[in-house]
Design a protein around this motif. Structure first.
Motif, mmCIF file in Angstrom:
data_model
loop_
_atom_site.group_PDB
_atom_site.id
_atom_site.type_symbol
_atom_site.label_atom_id
_atom_site.label_comp_id
_atom_site.label_asym_id
_atom_site.label_seq_id
_atom_site.Cartn_x
_atom_site.Cartn_y
_atom_site.Cartn_z
ATOM 1 N N THR A 31 -37.409 -33.076 -44.240
ATOM 2 C CA THR A 31 -38.443 -33.743 -45.036
ATOM 3 C C THR A 31 -38.047 -35.131 -45.494
ATOM 4 O O THR A 31 -38.898 -35.937 -45.850
ATOM 5 C CB THR A 31 -38.782 -32.915 -46.291
ATOM 6 N N GLY A 32 -36.752 -35.419 -45.530
ATOM 7 C CA GLY A 32 -36.291 -36.698 -46.039
ATOM 8 C C GLY A 32 -36.166 -36.753 -47.541
ATOM 9 O O GLY A 32 -35.820 -37.798 -48.105
ATOM 10 N N ALA A 33 -36.435 -35.651 -48.232
ATOM 11 C CA ALA A 33 -36.365 -35.639 -49.693
ATOM 12 C C ALA A 33 -34.915 -35.752 -50.143
ATOM 13 O O ALA A 33 -34.023 -35.075 -49.614
ATOM 14 C CB ALA A 33 -36.995 -34.364 -50.243
ATOM 15 N N LEU A 83 -35.794 -43.143 -48.330
ATOM 16 C CA LEU A 83 -34.350 -43.027 -48.282
ATOM 17 C C LEU A 83 -33.639 -44.182 -48.980
ATOM 18 O O LEU A 83 -32.507 -44.048 -49.413
ATOM 19 C CB LEU A 83 -33.884 -42.980 -46.813
ATOM 20 N N ALA A 84 -34.304 -45.329 -49.057
ATOM 21 C CA ALA A 84 -33.624 -46.485 -49.628
ATOM 22 C C ALA A 84 -33.342 -46.263 -51.101
ATOM 23 O O ALA A 84 -34.179 -45.771 -51.845
ATOM 24 C CB ALA A 84 -34.495 -47.722 -49.454
ATOM 25 N N GLY A 137 -41.405 -33.780 -35.320
ATOM 26 C CA GLY A 137 -41.597 -35.222 -35.379
ATOM 27 C C GLY A 137 -41.135 -35.808 -36.688
ATOM 28 O O GLY A 137 -40.547 -36.891 -36.746
ATOM 29 N N GLN A 138 -41.409 -35.073 -37.784
ATOM 30 C CA GLN A 138 -40.956 -35.529 -39.099
ATOM 31 C C GLN A 138 -39.433 -35.611 -39.156
ATOM 32 O O GLN A 138 -38.860 -36.539 -39.741
ATOM 33 C CB GLN A 138 -41.465 -34.554 -40.163
ATOM 34 N N SER A 139 -38.753 -34.672 -38.512
ATOM 35 C CA SER A 139 -37.291 -34.690 -38.539
ATOM 36 C C SER A 139 -36.740 -35.905 -37.796
ATOM 37 O O SER A 139 -35.674 -36.422 -38.152
ATOM 38 C CB SER A 139 -36.733 -33.393 -37.940
ATOM 39 N N LEU A 140 -37.443 -36.374 -36.750
ATOM 40 C CA LEU A 140 -37.011 -37.592 -36.075
ATOM 41 C C LEU A 140 -37.218 -38.820 -36.952
ATOM 42 O O LEU A 140 -36.416 -39.757 -36.916
ATOM 43 C CB LEU A 140 -37.760 -37.765 -34.750
ATOM 44 N N ILE A 141 -38.291 -38.831 -37.728
ATOM 45 C CA ILE A 141 -38.498 -39.934 -38.668
ATOM 46 C C ILE A 141 -37.344 -39.995 -39.660
ATOM 47 O O ILE A 141 -36.790 -41.066 -39.942
ATOM 48 C CB ILE A 141 -39.843 -39.771 -39.402
ATOM 49 N N VAL A 142 -36.973 -38.844 -40.204
ATOM 50 C CA VAL A 142 -35.873 -38.795 -41.166
ATOM 51 C C VAL A 142 -34.581 -39.272 -40.510
ATOM 52 O O VAL A 142 -33.824 -40.076 -41.086
ATOM 53 C CB VAL A 142 -35.707 -37.373 -41.727
ATOM 54 N N LEU A 143 -34.307 -38.812 -39.288
ATOM 55 C CA LEU A 143 -33.105 -39.240 -38.572
ATOM 56 C C LEU A 143 -33.103 -40.746 -38.368
ATOM 57 O O LEU A 143 -32.097 -41.427 -38.616
ATOM 58 C CB LEU A 143 -33.035 -38.525 -37.219
ATOM 59 N N ASN A 144 -34.238 -41.287 -37.924
ATOM 60 C CA ASN A 144 -34.348 -42.709 -37.640
ATOM 61 C C ASN A 144 -34.171 -43.546 -38.901
ATOM 62 O O ASN A 144 -33.608 -44.643 -38.866
ATOM 63 C CB ASN A 144 -35.710 -42.990 -36.996
#
Length: 480
Positions: free
Chosen positions: A428-430, A20-21, A356-363
């Motif tokens: 996915t965070g993409a 994300l950075a 779980g992946q969606s929580l990583i993206v949120l975090n």
């Protein structure tokens, strides 16, 4: 605390998500100051404050997965107490559905890694059950229940454990709003394992308050702990919950609500929490509002979890989130074999599921200090969403069908060095290409135009919709 069983199934693990950075971006101080309301002396709140789960991490690798998902609380049982006879030694050193894990080492490991622990107190040993052999019925001998509670709280509230929060029972209720006469975890006379053959438990409320809750709450407070209500079931109905909380026992001359520090419900949408906040939390007597079970099969909808927690954060920021423990929701369950759990336990190794992946993206999308937006957002046709500040980033969660969409905010002045907007897939965070999101200002009105892809991440929804984050950040350079 098993709720139901599912046939195990595996799911293909998501591909690694994009970072994300974005190099070269700095916080947009001027815009954030305009968008946020006055924070005053409110301490920093983060999304991790409100994310918990049922169960415990069992290894260093588990803890690292919890950290990535932003999970800061665990919930688990404690026992086995005296399961077979009152002459047995009182044992409170085990946890898990079968009391097959060592609890002291779990709590110490949690403490060392910044994970808070909620200990669940229950149920009745068969030898003491008012319904023969039924561990979900009231105890015949309340003193035996009090001895168990005292042993747990005395041991784990003191050093080296320092547990402060204890939950009394689980989903005790009487007649449910859906029509069933008895609750799943609180049984009395006329109970039948065939739920449709059960009759009403006329003293469900009185027996719970007088034989379970207030005796346990007195012990918890005696040791300086906090009382967490036993998880009111969503099927119980909020009108019934009001009756239970307002009930004053004529025998004890005590009102139920005065013996609750954290009001706890299960599986409610965020909007349903308003009436509980207004009545019990805004001016007391409760310190906060929790849900110690959310998710479960609701997570078959892959948008459920990121939408729930983002909405929960926006809701909390507007309701005096002045204590990190005030608002908390705990996912049921963090590991398993079903594809909707946060992780798949393997073999060969534990992996993240899409939830779980969606929580990583949120975090990773809102990792900073959170603050509310004081300026209202206006969404274009077919777009829904909400927004907040994470440090100096403005983050807007949007849900929309394919095509070009818009959102705008009035009263937000642009930073002197300009700004950029990122469109981030919430699952996915993409990051989308820069051509798929545009940011501009018309005087003090911020306008965002973004393109939702044809292949939406909510293709199974009706109608199909895409869930994403719009992240607005200042360009590198001088800011006002």
């Amino acid at each position: 605390m098993d709720r139901m069983n599912y046939r195990p199934s595996r799911r293909r693990v998501l591909a690694a998500f994009a970072a994300l950075a974005c190099a070269g971006l700095r916080p947009m101080h001027a815009m954030a100051a305009a968008a946020a309301g006055p924070v005053g002396n409110r301490a920093a709140r983060r999304i991790t404050d409100m994310i918990g789960t049922n169960g415990w991490p069992g290894s260093a690798a588990d803890i690292e997965m919890w950290r990535k998902m932003g999970i800061s609380w665990g919930r688990g049982s404690v026992g086995p107490g005296q399961p077979d006879a009152p002459t047995q030694p009182m044992r409170v050193d085990k946890t898990g559905n079968r009391y097959d894990s060592d609890l002291p080492s779990v709590i110490l490991r949690n403490n060392q890694n910044g994970i808070r622990s909620l200990l669940f107190l229950g149920y009745t040993p068969k030898w003491n059950a008012s319904l023969p052999g039924d561990t979900k019925s009231a105890p015949e001998d309340v003193d035996a229940w009090e001895r168990y509670v005292d042993a747990v709280v005395r041991k784990y509230s003191g050093p080296p454990y320092g547990v402060r929060h204890f939950q009394i029972w689980n989903e005790a209720a009487g007649r449910l709003s859906g029509g069933l006469p008895q609750a799943t975890f609180w049984h009395g006379p006329n109970f039948s394992k065939n739920e449709h053959q059960s009759g009403p438990y006329d003293r469900a409320l009185q027996d719970y308050v007088e034989r379970i809750h207030i005796p346990a709450a007195r012990i918890i407070r005696r040791y300086g702990g906090y009382v967490v209500y036993g998880g009111w079931p969503d099927q119980g109905g909020l009108d019934n919950l009001d009756k239970w909380l307002d009930y004053r026992s004529p025998r004890l001359n005590e009102r139920m609500a005065d013996w609750v520090d954290y009001l706890d419900t299960h599986y409610l949408p965020v909007a349903d929490l308003d009436r509980l906040y207004e009545r019990y939390v805004k001016q007391g007597p409760a310190r906060g509002l929790w849900q110690t079970e959310i998710g479960d099969r609701y997570m078959l909808d892959e948008h459920y979890l990121p939408r729930y927690f983002f909405e929960f954060a926006v809701w909390a920021l507007a309701r005096n989130w002045d204590d990190p423990d005030k608002y908390l929701s705990m996912v049921y369950h963090w590991d398993g074999y079903e594809p909707f759990r946060l992780t798949h336990r393997g073999p060969p190794v534990r992996t993240f599921n899409v939830s779980g992946q969606s929580l990583i993206v949120l975090n990773q999308t809102i990792p900073g200090t959170l603050a509310p937006l004081s300026k209202p957002l206006r969404f274009g046709p077919e777009v829904t969403g909400s927004g907040l500040l994470s440090d100096r980033d403005m983050v807007i969660q949007v849900s929309a069908p394919s095509g070009w969409r818009t959102v705008e905010a009035a009263g937000v002045a642009p930073p002197s060095g300009g700004a950029q907007v990122l469109l981030i897939d919430a699952l996915t965070g993409a990051a989308a290409s820069r051509e798929d999101a545009a940011l501009n200002w018309n005087s003090d009105v911020m306008n965002i135009r973004f393109r939702v892809p044809d292949n939406v991440n909510g293709a199974d929804r009706t109608p199909p919709r895409h869930l994403a984050y719009l992240v607005v950040r200042a360009n590198q350079g001088k800011t006002a």
